[in-house]
Motif scaffolding. Sequence first.
Motif, PDB file in Angstrom:
ATOM      1  N   PHE A 162      -8.261  14.471  58.054  1.00  0.00           N
ATOM      2  CA  PHE A 162      -9.249  14.059  59.046  1.00  0.00           C
ATOM      3  C   PHE A 162     -10.076  12.911  58.170  1.00  0.00           C
ATOM      4  O   PHE A 162     -10.465  13.231  56.919  1.00  0.00           O
ATOM      5  N   PHE A 163     -10.786  12.154  58.923  1.00  0.00           N
ATOM      6  CA  PHE A 163     -11.830  11.468  58.523  1.00  0.00           C
ATOM      7  C   PHE A 163     -12.875  11.095  59.625  1.00  0.00           C
ATOM      8  O   PHE A 163     -12.448  11.086  60.800  1.00  0.00           O
ATOM      9  N   THR A 164     -14.241  10.653  59.163  1.00  0.00           N
ATOM     10  CA  THR A 164     -15.190  10.456  60.248  1.00  0.00           C
ATOM     11  C   THR A 164     -15.775   9.148  60.119  1.00  0.00           C
ATOM     12  O   THR A 164     -15.720   8.519  59.094  1.00  0.00           O
ATOM     13  N   ILE A 193     -10.347   0.949  63.986  1.00  0.00           N
ATOM     14  CA  ILE A 193     -11.384   1.910  64.707  1.00  0.00           C
ATOM     15  C   ILE A 193     -12.517   1.295  64.693  1.00  0.00           C
ATOM     16  O   ILE A 193     -13.189   0.829  63.695  1.00  0.00           O
ATOM     17  N   THR A 194     -13.250   1.170  65.718  1.00  0.00           N
ATOM     18  CA  THR A 194     -14.709   0.526  65.790  1.00  0.00           C
ATOM     19  C   THR A 194     -15.658   1.684  66.647  1.00  0.00           C
ATOM     20  O   THR A 194     -16.428   1.136  66.389  1.00  0.00           O
ATOM     21  N   GLU A 195     -14.924   2.662  67.253  1.00  0.00           N
ATOM     22  CA  GLU A 195     -15.830   3.747  67.703  1.00  0.00           C
ATOM     23  C   GLU A 195     -16.243   4.784  66.575  1.00  0.00           C
ATOM     24  O   GLU A 195     -15.439   5.329  66.162  1.00  0.00           O
ATOM     25  N   PRO A 196     -17.426   5.461  66.856  1.00  0.00           N
ATOM     26  CA  PRO A 196     -17.513   6.675  66.014  1.00  0.00           C
ATOM     27  C   PRO A 196     -17.061   7.847  66.367  1.00  0.00           C
ATOM     28  O   PRO A 196     -16.549   8.048  67.703  1.00  0.00           O
ATOM     29  N   GLY A 197     -16.515   8.690  65.524  1.00  0.00           N
ATOM     30  CA  GLY A 197     -15.948   9.984  65.924  1.00  0.00           C
ATOM     31  C   GLY A 197     -14.973  10.390  64.772  1.00  0.00           C
ATOM     32  O   GLY A 197     -15.188  10.018  63.474  1.00  0.00           O
ATOM     33  N   PHE A 203      -7.662  11.485  62.710  1.00  0.00           N
ATOM     34  CA  PHE A 203      -6.650  12.054  62.080  1.00  0.00           C
ATOM     35  C   PHE A 203      -5.977  11.021  61.057  1.00  0.00           C
ATOM     36  O   PHE A 203      -5.645   9.685  61.668  1.00  0.00           O
ATOM     37  N   LYS A 204      -5.429  11.275  60.106  1.00  0.00           N
ATOM     38  CA  LYS A 204      -4.475  10.502  58.891  1.00  0.00           C
ATOM     39  C   LYS A 204      -3.646  11.451  58.411  1.00  0.00           C
ATOM     40  O   LYS A 204      -3.917  12.542  58.242  1.00  0.00           O
ATOM     41  N   THR A 205      -2.580  10.842  57.926  1.00  0.00           N
ATOM     42  CA  THR A 205      -1.663  11.463  57.195  1.00  0.00           C
ATOM     43  C   THR A 205      -2.149  11.509  55.393  1.00  0.00           C
ATOM     44  O   THR A 205      -2.371  10.469  55.003  1.00  0.00           O
ATOM     45  N   PRO A 206      -2.194  12.623  55.069  1.00  0.00           N
ATOM     46  CA  PRO A 206      -2.924  12.658  53.775  1.00  0.00           C
ATOM     47  C   PRO A 206      -1.826  11.983  52.862  1.00  0.00           C
ATOM     48  O   PRO A 206      -0.470  12.190  53.165  1.00  0.00           O
ATOM     49  N   PHE A 207      -2.368  11.389  51.620  1.00  0.00           N
ATOM     50  CA  PHE A 207      -1.770  10.944  50.539  1.00  0.00           C
ATOM     51  C   PHE A 207      -0.935   9.671  50.952  1.00  0.00           C
ATOM     52  O   PHE A 207      -0.136   8.921  50.094  1.00  0.00           O
TER      53      PHE A 207
END
Length: 285
Positions: free
Chosen positions: A24-26, A45-49, A52-56
């Motif tokens: 995850f990232f914010t 991504i342009t909106e705050p929140g 999810f992302k694939t690690p590595f």
Amino acid sequence: MRYKWIIPIAVVAILALVLLPGFFFTIDETEQAVVLRFGEIRNSITEPGLYFKTPFVDTVRKFDKRLQIYDVDAERIYSRDKKTILMDTYALWKIVDPQKFIETMKSEQIALTRIDDVVYSNVRNAFGKLDFEDIISGQRTDVLDEITKLSARDMADFGLEIVSVRVKRADLPDENRNAVFNRMKSERIQEASLIRAEGDREARKLTAEADKQAQILIAEAQKEADIIIGTGDASALTVYAEAYNQDPEFYEFMKRLEVYEGTLIDGKYILGPSMEFIDKLLRGE
């Protein structure tokens, strides 16, 4: 036996705590981001929140979405009347399309270099159409607005927006500053002399007109005064004549007193008892 699962569970929990943030990232309200997978853009991504992302595998590049300022280095430009000017400008800009920005600019440093080139080119071309005095006066505001529009158009394809271009300082190089200032001073002195000469000419014109009107008023007043004096003298003669007719002896007595006052005031005469000369004066002998 019941404790044999504790260690594996603890290991799994620790691994989950360590690896979970990688999924995850914010993005806060001041940021925007691009998700890259092996260098290719997967998402913008342009909106705050929370995302999810694939690690590595996935890489997140964040950019500031707030207004930023770029201080363009002072550059020499040439005005229409062939004056060299040191123009110190700055640009307000922001990233409006992070995907297009990363595709074209790659980094903010490259973007700043591009902004420098575009702004300087438009400043040079726009101010090159103006004379020096117009550049240093308030008339340059409209020109700066036009430069902003041109720069925004040139940077639109790079995911950037140029919000405003403004001048911090417009000055002459040291080598010709004194010469230009002396010329401007001479022109102002000449202009002041012309204004003073025009003022003197107008003052003489007004003075001459005032003198003419004064002479006319004086002449009219003198004419009216002469009429009044003549009327008064005529009235006085009439009064004298009426007084004489009413009492000739009293009139003769008053005239005698006037002669005394007019002839004896200097004290050079000795009066005798007969005072015959008075009678002769009265009779005009």
